[in-house]
Design a protein around this motif. Structure first.
Motif, short mmCIF file in Angstrom:
data_model
loop_
_atom_site.label_atom_id
_atom_site.label_comp_id
_atom_site.label_asym_id
_atom_site.label_seq_id
_atom_site.Cartn_x
_atom_site.Cartn_y
_atom_site.Cartn_z
N GLN A 235 0.81 -1.34 0.07
CA GLN A 235 0.03 0.28 0.19
C GLN A 235 1.06 1.42 -0.11
OE1 GLN A 235 -3.68 0.16 -0.45
NE2 GLN A 235 -3.36 -2.56 -0.37
N LEU A 236 0.51 2.18 -1.20
CA LEU A 236 1.17 3.35 -1.12
C LEU A 236 1.31 3.84 1.19
CD1 LEU A 236 -0.59 5.55 -3.95
CD2 LEU A 236 1.85 3.99 -3.57
N PRO A 237 2.01 4.59 1.19
CA PRO A 237 2.37 5.98 2.91
C PRO A 237 1.03 6.62 2.75
CG PRO A 237 4.57 5.67 1.54
CD PRO A 237 3.17 5.12 0.36
N ALA A 238 0.67 6.69 3.69
CA ALA A 238 -1.04 7.50 3.60
C ALA A 238 0.00 8.61 3.76
CB ALA A 238 -1.04 7.13 6.01
N ARG A 239 -1.19 9.96 3.60
CA ARG A 239 -0.55 10.94 3.64
C ARG A 239 -0.24 11.63 5.54
NH1 ARG A 239 -1.42 14.65 -0.99
NH2 ARG A 239 -2.78 13.66 -2.41
N TRP A 242 4.24 9.39 9.05
CA TRP A 242 5.97 10.02 10.08
C TRP A 242 6.98 8.75 8.90
CZ3 TRP A 242 9.20 6.95 12.67
CH2 TRP A 242 10.59 7.39 12.97
N ARG A 243 8.03 9.02 8.71
CA ARG A 243 8.83 8.24 7.57
C ARG A 243 10.09 9.13 7.25
NH1 ARG A 243 6.67 3.69 4.97
NH2 ARG A 243 7.50 3.82 3.97
N PHE A 244 11.20 8.74 7.91
CA PHE A 244 12.43 9.05 7.60
C PHE A 244 13.21 8.07 8.43
CE2 PHE A 244 11.74 11.74 11.83
CZ PHE A 244 13.03 11.43 12.22
N GLY A 245 14.40 8.27 8.73
CA GLY A 245 15.41 7.60 8.60
C GLY A 245 15.85 5.93 8.26
N TYR A 246 15.40 5.47 7.05
CA TYR A 246 15.17 4.36 7.15
C TYR A 246 15.59 3.73 5.05
CZ TYR A 246 13.16 2.87 11.35
OH TYR A 246 13.55 2.85 13.10
N GLY A 247 15.90 5.04 4.87
CA GLY A 247 16.85 5.14 3.42
C GLY A 247 16.57 6.68 3.23
N ARG A 248 16.68 6.55 2.11
CA ARG A 248 16.88 8.30 1.46
C ARG A 248 15.61 8.20 0.38
NH1 ARG A 248 17.50 8.87 -4.41
NH2 ARG A 248 17.93 10.75 -4.69
N ARG A 249 14.33 7.69 0.23
CA ARG A 249 13.28 7.36 0.13
C ARG A 249 12.31 6.84 0.65
NH1 ARG A 249 13.38 12.03 -3.17
NH2 ARG A 249 14.18 11.14 -4.63
N ILE A 250 12.45 6.59 1.90
CA ILE A 250 11.83 5.42 2.77
C ILE A 250 10.11 6.78 2.73
CG2 ILE A 250 12.72 6.36 4.97
CD1 ILE A 250 10.92 2.98 4.40
N TYR A 345 13.29 8.09 17.73
CA TYR A 345 11.85 8.91 17.30
C TYR A 345 10.63 8.74 17.54
CZ TYR A 345 15.32 12.12 15.94
OH TYR A 345 16.80 13.12 15.15
N TYR A 346 9.83 8.52 17.03
CA TYR A 346 8.53 7.54 17.19
C TYR A 346 8.35 6.72 17.03
CZ TYR A 346 7.35 12.80 16.41
OH TYR A 346 7.47 13.88 17.05
N ASP A 347 8.81 6.05 15.97
CA ASP A 347 8.91 4.25 16.51
C ASP A 347 9.32 4.47 17.21
OD1 ASP A 347 8.65 3.78 13.96
OD2 ASP A 347 10.32 3.63 13.41
N GLN A 348 8.69 2.79 18.64
CA GLN A 348 9.13 2.46 19.74
C GLN A 348 9.94 0.85 18.92
OE1 GLN A 348 8.48 3.91 22.86
NE2 GLN A 348 8.13 5.88 21.01
N PRO A 349 9.90 0.78 20.56
CA PRO A 349 10.81 -0.70 20.30
C PRO A 349 10.09 -2.10 19.97
CG PRO A 349 11.46 0.17 22.81
CD PRO A 349 10.12 0.90 21.63
#
Length: 403
Positions: A235-239, A242-250, A345-349
């Motif tokens: 599925q496409l990411p929701a508008r 929160w998405r960053f840190g796991y690659g250039r185009r994550i 950041y907002y990603d919990q374990p």
């Protein structure tokens, strides 16, 4: 070197401190008696496991960070930093103050002679903070310090103790998870699919005109067409997600597509011009071979890419591998490993292990995820996954991919 070798190089002062820690009864003036007494005590399984059982969680995280490092020697600064990283929630101000102190003390020590440096280093570790941890590990005989090259003062963990640490921690983890009886009702296995989809992505880019937004991102129509070609649908990411840190185009593409896109980009096979996404000359040459990309190469890239937000990713993957040799309840495995994963950041374990690790390991063909009538969601390493995590190439004829 093994523990016996390192003990033979240690001075009698350190040997006495180790012997006192283990309550050894021996002639304190005889180096040979001290070494033999320490070895006979430390090599007892009950003694070793009692020491591990009494360790604080921060200490377990610290030693875990050393077990899977390819290097066999660490500077004082590196050890202090790792102790700090093992204390989740320590403020950056505290980290900076420790870092400044260690740099100053290290520079001061480098100006002294070899003989005086040894004495100075023993006194440099105060009984507070990260240096207390390092001092305690030296007293256990788990860290030894010495010189490697000109004025390089390094610490080492005995090789045989590393293996014992791994075996002891594995037994602890195994006691915390629940295994399923029999096979699951159904399971998902994506072995080799990601390698095939590298070809699909490059083929689509080669044979289509793909315009880019001002941010260098493909438009929704092209993304959906690519996803339709893939062996795994996303599925496409929701508008606003929160998405960053796991690659250039994550931030722009679904997790699996983002990994494949970044892999091709860093391989130099695709390029983003001011208007279009195209294949490079290297990418066109790659396509002439029409050979699926090897899963172990994509796995190695994934480890490097995710190492920023998950610094101990290699050790966590190792434990998932060891604990998933048979179908294991995913929830109990998550509970066992989350104390060793630092929030990002907002990603919990829990999110990190479920989505960033287990989810991506399934896409990489390393894990199978199944549904069991009693244990609900269960996971198990694939034969290919076991080989890749062990560091073997899939070119090895002995690897069985689909058993």
């Amino acid at each position: 070197m093994n523990l016996a070798d390192m003990l033979s190089y240690a001075d009698i002062g350190q040997l006495s401190r180790i012997a006192t820690t283990y309550h050894c009864e021996c002639n304190g003036n005889s180096k040979n008696d001290l070494i033999q007494s320490i070895l006979s005590t430390v090599n007892r399984r009950d003694v070793f496991e009692a020491q591990i059982g009494g360790m604080k969680l921060e200490d377990l995280r610290f030693i875990n960070s050393l077990l899977f490092d390819a290097r066999d020697a660490f500077s004082l600064e590196e050890l202090v930093a790792r102790v700090q990283q093992s204390k989740f929630g320590v403020s950056s101000v505290e980290s900076e103050s420790v870092s400044s102190e260690q740099v100053i003390s290290h520079k001061t020590a480098q100006k002294k002679s070899t003989k005086r440096m040894k004495a100075t280093k023993e006194k440099q570790i105060p009984e507070t903070g990260p240096r207390e941890t390092i001092a305690r590990f030296k007293q256990y005989g788990w860290l030894f310090n010495g010189f490697a090259g000109h004025n390089r003062y390094l610490f080492q963990v005995p090789t045989d103790l590393k293996e014992r640490f791994k075996a002891t921690m594995e037994r602890r983890f195994v006691s915390q998870v629940t295994y399923a009886d029999g096979e699951p009702d159904a399971y998902r296995d994506e072995q080799l699919l990601m390698g095939d989809d590298v070809l699909q992505l490059l083929h689509y880019i080669q044979h289509n005109e793909i315009p880019l937004t001002s941010d260098g991102v493909m438009y929704r129509r092209n993304i959906l067409q690519i996803l339709d070609l893939f062996g795994v649908k996303e599925q496409l990411p929701a508008r606003g997600e929160w998405r960053f840190g796991y690659g250039r185009r994550i931030k722009d593409y679904p997790n699996r597509l983002a990994l494949l896109y970044d892999y091709c980009y860093f391989k130099g096979w695709i390029e983003e011009t001011s208007r279009f996404l195209t294949l490079t000359a290297l990418g066109k040459e790659r396509q002439t071979h029409r050979i699926p990309e090897q899963p172990d190469k994509i796995y190695q890239f994934w480890i490097r890419l995710y190492r920023g937000p998950i610094p101990n990713i290699k050790s966590i993957v190792h434990w998932i591998d060891k604990l998933s040799q048979h179908w294991v309840n995913a929830e109990t495995l998550t509970l066992a490993l989350t104390p060793y994963i630092k929030p990002f950041y907002y990603d919990q374990p829990e999110t990190i292990i479920e989505q960033r690790l287990i989810g991506m390991m399934m896409h990489l063909g390393i894990l199978r995820i199944g549904e069991h009538n009693e244990q609900r969601q269960v996971i198990r390493m694939t034969p290919m996954g076991k080989s890749i995590v062990a560091g073997l190439s899939i070119d090895d004829d002995t690897i069985i991919l689909n058993s």
